[in-house]
Write a protein that holds these residues in place. Structure first.
Motif, PDB file in Angstrom:
ATOM      1  N   LEU A  40      21.738  49.404 -66.223  1.00  0.00           N
ATOM      2  CA  LEU A  40      20.265  49.757 -65.952  1.00  0.00           C
ATOM      3  C   LEU A  40      20.090  49.477 -64.544  1.00  0.00           C
ATOM      4  O   LEU A  40      19.502  49.951 -63.734  1.00  0.00           O
ATOM      5  N   VAL A  41      20.623  48.144 -64.000  1.00  0.00           N
ATOM      6  CA  VAL A  41      20.462  47.497 -62.676  1.00  0.00           C
ATOM      7  C   VAL A  41      21.164  48.533 -61.783  1.00  0.00           C
ATOM      8  O   VAL A  41      20.436  48.999 -60.760  1.00  0.00           O
ATOM      9  N   GLU A  42      22.412  48.930 -62.017  1.00  0.00           N
ATOM     10  CA  GLU A  42      23.024  49.856 -61.251  1.00  0.00           C
ATOM     11  C   GLU A  42      22.359  51.256 -60.880  1.00  0.00           C
ATOM     12  O   GLU A  42      22.224  51.668 -59.746  1.00  0.00           O
ATOM     13  N   ASP A  49      15.005  50.714 -53.018  1.00  0.00           N
ATOM     14  CA  ASP A  49      15.559  49.784 -52.029  1.00  0.00           C
ATOM     15  C   ASP A  49      16.019  48.523 -52.422  1.00  0.00           C
ATOM     16  O   ASP A  49      16.996  48.014 -52.061  1.00  0.00           O
ATOM     17  N   TYR A  50      15.016  48.084 -53.418  1.00  0.00           N
ATOM     18  CA  TYR A  50      15.125  46.820 -54.045  1.00  0.00           C
ATOM     19  C   TYR A  50      14.913  46.873 -55.451  1.00  0.00           C
ATOM     20  O   TYR A  50      14.023  47.731 -55.930  1.00  0.00           O
ATOM     21  N   VAL A  51      15.703  46.076 -56.130  1.00  0.00           N
ATOM     22  CA  VAL A  51      15.491  46.048 -57.638  1.00  0.00           C
ATOM     23  C   VAL A  51      15.087  44.569 -58.170  1.00  0.00           C
ATOM     24  O   VAL A  51      15.819  43.614 -57.898  1.00  0.00           O
ATOM     25  N   VAL A  52      13.961  44.447 -58.679  1.00  0.00           N
ATOM     26  CA  VAL A  52      13.568  43.084 -59.397  1.00  0.00           C
ATOM     27  C   VAL A  52      14.175  43.231 -60.763  1.00  0.00           C
ATOM     28  O   VAL A  52      13.946  44.084 -61.543  1.00  0.00           O
ATOM     29  N   LEU A  82      24.579  39.289 -61.454  1.00  0.00           N
ATOM     30  CA  LEU A  82      23.923  40.272 -60.895  1.00  0.00           C
ATOM     31  C   LEU A  82      24.093  40.227 -59.362  1.00  0.00           C
ATOM     32  O   LEU A  82      24.302  41.095 -58.597  1.00  0.00           O
ATOM     33  N   SER A  83      24.660  38.923 -58.888  1.00  0.00           N
ATOM     34  CA  SER A  83      25.239  38.767 -57.469  1.00  0.00           C
ATOM     35  C   SER A  83      26.457  39.499 -57.269  1.00  0.00           C
ATOM     36  O   SER A  83      26.735  40.115 -56.288  1.00  0.00           O
TER      37      SER A  83
END
Length: 283
Positions: A40-42, A49-52, A82-83
């Motif tokens: 999902l994050v990918e 531009d940014y993902v919270v 996440l990093s």
């Protein structure tokens, strides 16, 4: 990677990004991240531009205090995962209960046009009020343009779309495919709690869904449901809570098939004390 624990901090940070016309995506999670979350994050990173990524075990959506107490909490590991995806474009929000609820840990009451009373709503009283409460607050705090949810919780996905529609929240809801183990088991943070024998038995759930999909091509929904119930009755380790074939728009159980409608099969089963859910598109 920046990790915020207080909402005022993240509100300030996102306001600065929005002032620069940066596109913000949100992936709400309860932590204990797995590859399904990371997918999902990918997806969010590709389009924003940014993902919270919120990491918050929300107490108001649990109807079982033991489940809440045992839910895995692995913040340090989550941040490390996440990093690995991005150190610069992911922002983690890992608040306390008091930071989110300001000392009043209760759900708002919502009307989701009846979606909340089907399936999960029948078995988990007040669950979707809790879901609506936390998701609405996360939208207010992080003000994303896009938010990403997995189809494993398909009913939740429809309810969040209804939340956005009825409360006029300016966010685009993106549904993403179910991410599975190699065995077919739908990925879930609760899977880490499965004892070996239950983990070995659990692919039976998805295999049953796949066969139910084939049967639905020639048999009625009632006959398919009877077959699924019979299969589970022969299974010693997994206890079926429900199997429902439903209209994908209303989530109402199908009584008579129509070629004009789309259907999905939904299942919930217990592996010992751990509740597993899954679903599959039928047509």
């Amino acid at each position: 990677m920046q990790v915020y624990s207080e909402k005022q901090q993240i509100i300030t940070a996102i306001a600065a990004l929005r002032a620069q016309n940066q596109l913000i995506g949100l992936v709400p999670t309860m932590g204990a991240l797995h590859q399904g979350h990371l997918a999902l994050v990918e997806r969010a990173l590709e389009n924003n531009d940014y993902v919270v990524v919120s990491i918050f075990v929300n107490p108001t959506q649990f109807d079982n205090s033991t489940d809440l107490e045992k839910y895995p909490r692995t913040l340090k590991k989550d941040v490390a995962l996440l990093s690995m995806l991005s150190k610069d474009n992911i922002i983690a929000y890992a608040p306390t209960v008091d930071d989110v609820y300001e000392g009043n840990t209760v759900s708002e009451k919502f009307d989701f046009d009846g979606l909340e009373f089907e399936m999960e709503g029948r078995f988990r009283h007040g669950h979707f009020d809790g879901v609506g409460t936390i998701v609405k607050r996360l939208f207010e705090i992080t003000t994303p343009q896009n938010a990403y949810f997995g189809e494993k919780d398909f009913q939740q996905l429809l309810i969040i779309k209804k939340l956005v529609e009825k409360h006029h929240i300016p966010v685009n809801i993106v549904g993403c495919p179910i991410y599975r183990e190699k065995t077919g088991l739908a990925m879930s943070s609760r899977n880490t709690r499965l004892k070996p024998e239950y983990l070995e038995a659990s692919p039976f759930i998805y295999n049953t869904l796949k066969t139910a999909k084939k049967l639905f091509g020639t048999k009625s929904a009632g006959k398919v449901s009877e077959w699924v119930e019979d299969q589970f009755s022969k299974q010693n380790l997994l206890e079926l809570e429900y199997f429902i074939i439903a209209d994908t728009e209303t989530l109402k159980p199908v009584k008579r098939k129509s070629k004009k409608k789309a259907y999905r099969a939904f299942i919930a089963a217990y592996a010992d004390d751990i509740r597993l859910i899954d679903n599959i598109a039928l047509n």
